[in-house]
Structures are given as structure tokens and as C-alpha cells.
Scaffold this motif. Structure first.
Motif, PDB file in Angstrom:
ATOM      1  N   PHE A  41       0.828  -1.203   0.000  1.00 40.61           N
ATOM      2  CA  PHE A  41       0.000   0.000   0.000  1.00 40.61           C
ATOM      3  C   PHE A  41       0.863   1.254   0.000  1.00 40.61           C
ATOM      4  O   PHE A  41       0.605   2.208  -0.750  1.00 40.61           O
ATOM      5  N   GLN A  42       1.881   1.285   0.840  1.00 44.37           N
ATOM      6  CA  GLN A  42       2.722   2.468   0.937  1.00 44.37           C
ATOM      7  C   GLN A  42       3.459   2.743  -0.375  1.00 44.37           C
ATOM      8  O   GLN A  42       3.722   3.906  -0.714  1.00 44.37           O
ATOM      9  N   ALA A  43       3.798   1.680  -1.111  1.00 40.09           N
ATOM     10  CA  ALA A  43       4.408   1.875  -2.428  1.00 40.09           C
ATOM     11  C   ALA A  43       3.426   2.566  -3.368  1.00 40.09           C
ATOM     12  O   ALA A  43       3.778   3.531  -4.068  1.00 40.09           O
ATOM     13  N   LYS A  44       2.181   2.106  -3.386  1.00 39.50           N
ATOM     14  CA  LYS A  44       1.160   2.750  -4.214  1.00 39.50           C
ATOM     15  C   LYS A  44       0.948   4.206  -3.785  1.00 39.50           C
ATOM     16  O   LYS A  44       0.712   5.091  -4.618  1.00 39.50           O
ATOM     17  N   ALA A  45       1.022   4.433  -2.469  1.00 40.38           N
ATOM     18  CA  ALA A  45       0.759   5.773  -1.933  1.00 40.38           C
ATOM     19  C   ALA A  45       1.769   6.802  -2.417  1.00 40.38           C
ATOM     20  O   ALA A  45       1.495   8.009  -2.352  1.00 40.38           O
ATOM     21  N   LEU A  46       2.922   6.358  -2.913  1.00 38.92           N
ATOM     22  CA  LEU A  46       3.915   7.302  -3.426  1.00 38.92           C
ATOM     23  C   LEU A  46       3.391   8.115  -4.608  1.00 38.92           C
ATOM     24  O   LEU A  46       3.908   9.180  -4.918  1.00 38.92           O
ATOM     25  N   LEU A  47       2.345   7.608  -5.272  1.00 40.85           N
ATOM     26  CA  LEU A  47       1.754   8.332  -6.394  1.00 40.85           C
ATOM     27  C   LEU A  47       0.732   9.374  -5.926  1.00 40.85           C
ATOM     28  O   LEU A  47       0.265  10.194  -6.721  1.00 40.85           O
ATOM     29  N   PHE A  48       0.390   9.353  -4.614  1.00 35.41           N
ATOM     30  CA  PHE A  48      -0.694  10.202  -4.120  1.00 35.41           C
ATOM     31  C   PHE A  48      -0.300  11.131  -2.967  1.00 35.41           C
ATOM     32  O   PHE A  48      -0.792  12.253  -2.895  1.00 35.41           O
ATOM     33  N   ALA A  49       0.543  10.660  -2.063  1.00 33.37           N
ATOM     34  CA  ALA A  49       0.863  11.435  -0.866  1.00 33.37           C
ATOM     35  C   ALA A  49       1.587  12.729  -1.227  1.00 33.37           C
ATOM     36  O   ALA A  49       2.558  12.720  -1.996  1.00 33.37           O
ATOM     37  N   ALA A  50       1.140  13.830  -0.672  1.00 33.65           N
ATOM     38  CA  ALA A  50       1.669  15.145  -1.039  1.00 33.65           C
ATOM     39  C   ALA A  50       3.170  15.251  -0.820  1.00 33.65           C
ATOM     40  O   ALA A  50       3.869  15.937  -1.577  1.00 33.65           O
ATOM     41  N   GLU A  51       3.688  14.557   0.200  1.00 34.18           N
ATOM     42  CA  GLU A  51       5.116  14.667   0.498  1.00 34.18           C
ATOM     43  C   GLU A  51       5.991  13.834  -0.434  1.00 34.18           C
ATOM     44  O   GLU A  51       7.219  13.946  -0.411  1.00 34.18           O
ATOM     45  N   SER A  52       5.387  12.990  -1.278  1.00 32.20           N
ATOM     46  CA  SER A  52       6.156  12.163  -2.207  1.00 32.20           C
ATOM     47  C   SER A  52       6.562  12.966  -3.435  1.00 32.20           C
ATOM     48  O   SER A  52       5.719  13.638  -4.045  1.00 32.20           O
ATOM     49  N   PRO A  53       7.828  12.896  -3.846  1.00 31.41           N
ATOM     50  CA  PRO A  53       8.252  13.628  -5.050  1.00 31.41           C
ATOM     51  C   PRO A  53       7.655  13.064  -6.336  1.00 31.41           C
ATOM     52  O   PRO A  53       7.759  13.688  -7.388  1.00 31.41           O
ATOM     53  N   MET A  54       7.034  11.893  -6.262  1.00 29.47           N
ATOM     54  CA  MET A  54       6.435  11.284  -7.452  1.00 29.47           C
ATOM     55  C   MET A  54       4.920  11.469  -7.514  1.00 29.47           C
ATOM     56  O   MET A  54       4.266  10.959  -8.414  1.00 29.47           O
ATOM     57  N   SER A  55       4.347  12.197  -6.566  1.00 27.81           N
ATOM     58  CA  SER A  55       2.889  12.289  -6.487  1.00 27.81           C
ATOM     59  C   SER A  55       2.319  13.269  -7.500  1.00 27.81           C
ATOM     60  O   SER A  55       2.986  14.201  -7.952  1.00 27.81           O
ATOM     61  N   ALA A  56       1.051  13.032  -7.847  1.00 23.49           N
ATOM     62  CA  ALA A  56       0.308  13.936  -8.718  1.00 23.49           C
ATOM     63  C   ALA A  56      -0.403  14.985  -7.867  1.00 23.49           C
ATOM     64  O   ALA A  56      -0.791  14.701  -6.730  1.00 23.49           O
ATOM     65  N   PRO A  57      -0.613  16.179  -8.396  1.00 27.03           N
ATOM     66  CA  PRO A  57      -1.285  17.219  -7.613  1.00 27.03           C
ATOM     67  C   PRO A  57      -2.781  16.994  -7.442  1.00 27.03           C
ATOM     68  O   PRO A  57      -3.406  17.597  -6.570  1.00 27.03           O
ATOM     69  N   ARG A  58      -3.363  16.133  -8.290  1.00 24.36           N
ATOM     70  CA  ARG A  58      -4.797  15.821  -8.203  1.00 24.36           C
ATOM     71  C   ARG A  58      -4.979  14.314  -8.295  1.00 24.36           C
ATOM     72  O   ARG A  58      -4.156  13.622  -8.893  1.00 24.36           O
ATOM     73  N   ALA A  59      -6.073  13.819  -7.717  1.00 20.73           N
ATOM     74  CA  ALA A  59      -6.278  12.372  -7.693  1.00 20.73           C
ATOM     75  C   ALA A  59      -7.755  12.021  -7.813  1.00 20.73           C
ATOM     76  O   ALA A  59      -8.636  12.812  -7.463  1.00 20.73           O
ATOM     77  N   VAL A  60      -7.983  10.798  -8.315  1.00 14.74           N
ATOM     78  CA  VAL A  60      -9.308  10.181  -8.331  1.00 14.74           C
ATOM     79  C   VAL A  60      -9.135   8.805  -7.710  1.00 14.74           C
ATOM     80  O   VAL A  60      -8.317   8.012  -8.185  1.00 14.74           O
ATOM     81  N   VAL A  61      -9.883   8.525  -6.642  1.00 15.53           N
ATOM     82  CA  VAL A  61      -9.662   7.312  -5.868  1.00 15.53           C
ATOM     83  C   VAL A  61     -10.973   6.537  -5.719  1.00 15.53           C
ATOM     84  O   VAL A  61     -11.977   7.091  -5.265  1.00 15.53           O
ATOM     85  N   CYS A  62     -10.947   5.271  -6.118  1.00 16.45           N
ATOM     86  CA  CYS A  62     -12.103   4.398  -5.903  1.00 16.45           C
ATOM     87  C   CYS A  62     -12.105   3.954  -4.443  1.00 16.45           C
ATOM     88  O   CYS A  62     -11.107   3.408  -3.950  1.00 16.45           O
ATOM     89  N   VAL A  63     -13.217   4.179  -3.758  1.00 13.01           N
ATOM     90  CA  VAL A  63     -13.289   3.890  -2.322  1.00 13.01           C
ATOM     91  C   VAL A  63     -14.190   2.687  -2.036  1.00 13.01           C
ATOM     92  O   VAL A  63     -14.778   2.583  -0.964  1.00 13.01           O
ATOM     93  N   ASP A  64     -14.251   1.758  -2.984  1.00 11.96           N
ATOM     94  CA  ASP A  64     -15.045   0.549  -2.770  1.00 11.96           C
ATOM     95  C   ASP A  64     -14.415  -0.389  -1.748  1.00 11.96           C
ATOM     96  O   ASP A  64     -15.079  -1.279  -1.238  1.00 11.96           O
TER      97      ASP A  64
END
Length: 512
Positions: free
Chosen positions: A224-247
Motif C-alpha cells: 500500500f505504501q508503495a502505491k501511496a507514493l503516487l498520491f501522498a503530497a510529500e512524495s516527489p512522485m505524487s500527482a497534484p490531483r487524484a481520483v480514488v475508488c473507495v469501494d
């Protein structure tokens, strides 16, 4: 473009230093690669530590003008008297993406790059989004499991997410060819190994998380934490906007840490989601129609793909398009003819029962594929599948368990054994299958058929009108990896051949 080693030292930042002759910083660099056989004069060879050997051991075989490596690589190079300039850094992968992006002129800045991650659904979501964007009039690049395309035309690549030098070169080509939007799958390996460092994402999408890749990640939390690198604001690889499925619970966690996220739900049990898909109605072919609310606007979506999970994939794709400011009416219209190779792909020879090939090779994916087929038919459901070698052992019994839970016939066969003993892999899958059979599904028939071709033939011979059968695990793949050798094998061709052997025609209708 051409730059100097001194400029690349500055890009690499703190901890970087130049070794070699006094004028090492003036060395001109025009390209970069970490595959020694692809390095030419004027290139920088990125000598990365590997699981079996350090890349610095192969530097002497290259015509590189300079070498990028870490302290261990420097020791190896100096031990053999290397005289070329060396750019030493603390971690090669940490700087490789930024250096590659600089060498290729930061091409991702010239396009809208959309990254999609999750355990299941990345490929289907990317195909849906590609089709929608093209229908809206954009020129689209696609990077993922089934390969790379530019405006619909195939481009050969090897990995789901290519290594940073290859990826940046690919972006450069796309930008030069007028691509406006790039839709790319982003694997947990790519995030952990920093392959997408240097990519400037516009928006990121998250589909779901279930057990997979625990041969690479020690725990689900690490996954999970590896995936989170694409989303977490503090990650240099993250996108500024996100769409997340919460199913699922993982999606709900991801939505909480993601920067500027909107949420997608396919169940009314998730109140407050920004994008909500209503219950689908399905045709006998598996095509579905459902109502979708996107930030307060209502749409009717017609999707040629079966299964509740594909409703979620479509809703995520539409949400990503919305975050890019694209006309959703045109995007949704473009979904109507999507066909995804090896994803619930129907093989139709007039046989009177449903026969499909799917890439499902994870426990949850097996369960969802079988549930989808169960919804489409009134008869029985059969499956032939196996588990890959040199991969997560813990999921094998779970795959067997889920297969028995959802099918009436379970044939366990070889997938890609790779370097493992095929019989041992099957025994682990069968253990889970037989445990579930003993506990609650005593009426399910289980067969152990090593030869995959024979397993597919047995599956087809078992089926009768009104049933559904699925060959799962390899999907779009065209080879079977056994003891280091890739043997030609395509589940779609083999299923069509088995149907022909049983007296049916050979017409293939794809996903529709």
C-alpha cells in the motif's frame, strides 16, 4: 539534447560528486541507459546495483563516455582501473529519473500525464480512458501491461512501467509526435524503484488493492505504501490531483492521504462519494448499462464489458477525464466500442455457452471474474487456471479457494512456472481448492491437469449450452515461461482451437 556532466551533477543534488580527470565536468552527455548493451559513445551508463550483480561490473563492456553509480559501484570500477569520468551518488535510482528527464528536455511537462495504479483494473481503466480521450479529439499515448501505443499504433516496450531512461525517451517521442495526453499504468515496482521519478503527473487514479506481489513487498502495508507514493503530497512522485475508488478499505485510506482527491464508489454503501455508479443492467452478451453521477451531473453509460468490477473501472476512467477538464459526453460515447486484450475476452464459435479468456491471476480477480460469469448464465461455471512461478507463494492457496467458491468445475493447470517445479505450484493451489471443497463446496469437481492445452480442451469438453467457462491467468500473453524458455502459447488461440476440436466454428468476436 546535449548537456555536461557538471550540469547533471547539479541535477543529482546533494551527495553527488565527480570523480576522474580534472575536466570531467566538461564531458558532454547526450543520452543515458542502464542496459549496458544499449549504451553508445556520448551516453551516461547508469550502473545500478541488482539482486545478482552490480551494474558497474558491466561498465567495461560499454562505449559510455561516463558512468553514473554509487559508492559500491565506484569501488568496483576503481578496482579494475576505470579511467572514464564517474558521477557518484548515494542512490542511483533516486536521481536516475530526474537526470533522464533533464536529458530529454522534461517532455512530461508538455503533455497531460495520467497515472493509474492499483492491484486490478489498471489495464482496463487505461484502455477505457484512452478510448474516451481519443473520442474527445485528443492524441493519446498509452503505456501499460499490454504494451505502448501512440495514437493507437503499437510501440514495442518490455515492462508495464519502463525504466526511467526508456520512459523519458518514450515521452520525448510522444511529445514530438504531438501527443496531448498520456495514460499510463504505474506499478508498485515502478514506484518502489523510482522509475517514474522525474515524471510530472497531472492526475493519478487508484482502483483497488488486494493480495499480490508479496514476493516483492514484505507485507500488504508495504504494498500500500508503495502505491501511496503516487498520491501522498510529500512524495516527489505524487500527482497534484487524484481520483480514488473507495469501494475497499485501502481506497478509503488512499483518499485520505491523497492530495486534492475526489472519490468514486459503485455502491450506495459509500455515501458522500463524488462519483457514484448505480446498479448496472446487463445484456446476455455481458454488456452493461448504468447511471453515473459525476460531481452532481448525471450520465448514462453503456459499457461493452461484463462485471461489476468493470463498472468501477469505467467510473474511475470517467473521473480521471473529468479531472482533466475533458467533455464527458464525448468521453462516455467513446467507451461503447472498447475491447481490452485478454480481459474478459469472449471467444465465440457459436458454441451455445460463454467462453472467455481473462488475465485474472490474483485471488480477488479470480473471484470477481467468476461472479461476473455467474451473473451472465443460468447454467454451470467452469475455470482452468494456474499460478505463476517465482512469484508470491501465499496467494496460491487463496486462488484455489476462490476458484472453488465460485465455480462448478475447477481445473488447476500450469501458468508460467518459470524456474519452479510446476507440480509443486499446482499442489499449493490445489491445497486451497480442496480445503474449500471440504468445508463448503463438496459438489465442486477439481481436476489437476498439468498441460495447459489439455486443460483447456477438458474445460471445453465439459461445457454444455447455458454454461460459462473461463481460461484465467495469462490473458493477452503469447508465451509460456518454463525453466527459462518462452514457449509460444496464447490462451485465446488455444480456447478457439479447443472449440474447433469439439465441432464448433472458429469465429472470434473479441470483448463484445
Amino acid at each position: 539534447m546535449t548537456t555536461t556532466l557538471k550540469e547533471l551533477e547539479q541535477i543529482a543534488g546533494a551527495g553527488a560528486s565527480l570523480l576522474g580527470p580534472a575536466d570531467a565536468g566538461d564531458t558532454e552527455i547526450k543520452g543515458i541507459d542502464l542496459v549496458s548493451s544499449l549504451v553508445s559513445e556520448g551516453d551516461l551508463f547508469a550502473a545500478v546495483p541488482g539482486t545478482r550483480a552490480h551494474g558497474a561490473q558491466f561498465a567495461a563492456q560499454t562505449d559510455a563516455s561516463a558512468i553514473l553509480t554509487d559508492a559500491a559501484g565506484v569501488d568496483l570500477l576503481q578496482a579494475v582501473g576505470e579511467t572514464r569520468p564517474i558521477l557518484q551518488v548515494n542512490d542511483v535510482r533516486e536521481v536516475l529519473g530526474g537526470i533522464s528527464a533533464h536529458l530529454y528536455g522534461y517532455p512530461s511537462r508538455q503533455m497531460t500525464v495520467i497515472g493509474i495504479t492499483g492491484t486490478s483494473g489498471k489495464t482496463t481503466t487505461s484502455y477505457l480512458l484512452e478510448a474516451g480521450l481519443m473520442a474527445a479529439g485528443y492524441k493519446v499515448g498509452l503505456i501499460g501491461t499490454t504494451g505502448t501505443r501512440i495514437a493507437g499504433h503499437p510501440v514495442k516496450t518490455e515492462l508495464t512501467t519502463p525504466e526511467a531512461p526508456t520512459l523519458q525517451a518514450l515521452f520525448r517521442r510522444m511529445a514530438d509526435e504531438g501527443v496531448t495526453h498520456v495514460v499510463m499504468e504505474v506499478s508498485s515496482h515502478a514506484l518502489s524503484l523510482r522509475r517514474v521519478a522525474g515524471v510530472e503527473f497531472a492526475v493519478a487514479g487508484f482502483s483497488n488493492l488486494s493480495q499480490d506481489h508479496l514476493d516483492f513487498h514484505p507485507t500488504m502495508e508495504d504494498y500500500f505504501q508503495a502505491k501511496a507514493l503516487l498520491f501522498a503530497a510529500e512524495s516527489p512522485m505524487s500527482a497534484p490531483r487524484a481520483v480514488v475508488c473507495v469501494d475497499d478499505d485501502w481506497g478509503r485510506r488512499m483518499s485520505e492521504l491523497a492530495a486534492d482527491a475526489i472519490t468514486v464508489a459503485t455502491s450506495e454503501r459509500q455515501p458522500g462519494a463524488d462519483i457514484v455508479a448505480g446498479p448496472p443492467s446487463a445484456s446476455p452478451s455481458g454488456a452493461q448499462t448504468f447511471e453515473l453521477t459525476v460531481l452532481g451531473r448525471g450520465f448514462t453509460v453503456r459499457l461493452p464489458l461484463p462485471g461489476q468490477f468493470n463498472v468501477a473501472n469505467a467510473a474511475l476512467a470517467i473521473g480521471l477525464a473529468a479531472r482533466c477538464g475533458v467533455d464527458l459526453e464525448r468521453v462516455i460515447a467513446g467507451l461503447g466500442a472498447v475491447a481490452v486484450p485478454g480481459r474478459m475476452q469472449r471467444i465465440d464459435a457459436g458454441q451455445g455457452f460463454v467462453a472467455v479468456v481473462d488475465y485474472a491471476h490474483k485471488p480477488q480477480a479470480i473471484a470477481e471474474a467468476l461472479a461476473s460469469l455467474r451473473e451472465q448464465v443460468t447454467g454451470r461455471v467452469g475455470i482452468a487456471f494456474g499460478a505463476g512461478g517465482n512469484r508470491d507463494h501465499a496467494k496460491r492457496a487463496l486462488m484455489g479457494d476462490n476458484a472453488v467458491a465460485g465455480a462448478d468445475l475447477v481445473i488447476v493447470t500450469d501458468d508460467n512456472p518459470r524456474d519452479e517445479e510446476p507440480a509443486e505450484i499446482r499442489s499449493q493451489v490445489l491445497a486451497g481448492a480442496r480445503q474449500r471443497q471440504c468445508e463448503s463446496r463438496g459438489d465442486v469437481e477439481i481436476r489437476d491437469v498439468a498441460d495447459r492445452r489439455a486443460a483447456i480442451e477438458e474445460l471445453v469438453s465439459w461445457a454444455r449450452p447455458g454454461d460459462a467457462v473461463i481460461v484465467a491467468g495469462k490473458g493477452h500473453e503469447t508465451g509460456q515461461l518454463v525453466a527459462g524458455v518462452a514457449h509460444p502459447f496464447d490462451d485465446r488461440e488455444e480456447l478457439a482451437r479447443a472449440l474447433a476440436l469439439n465441432g464448433y466454428g472458429t469465429k472470434e468476436k473479441g470483448n463484445r
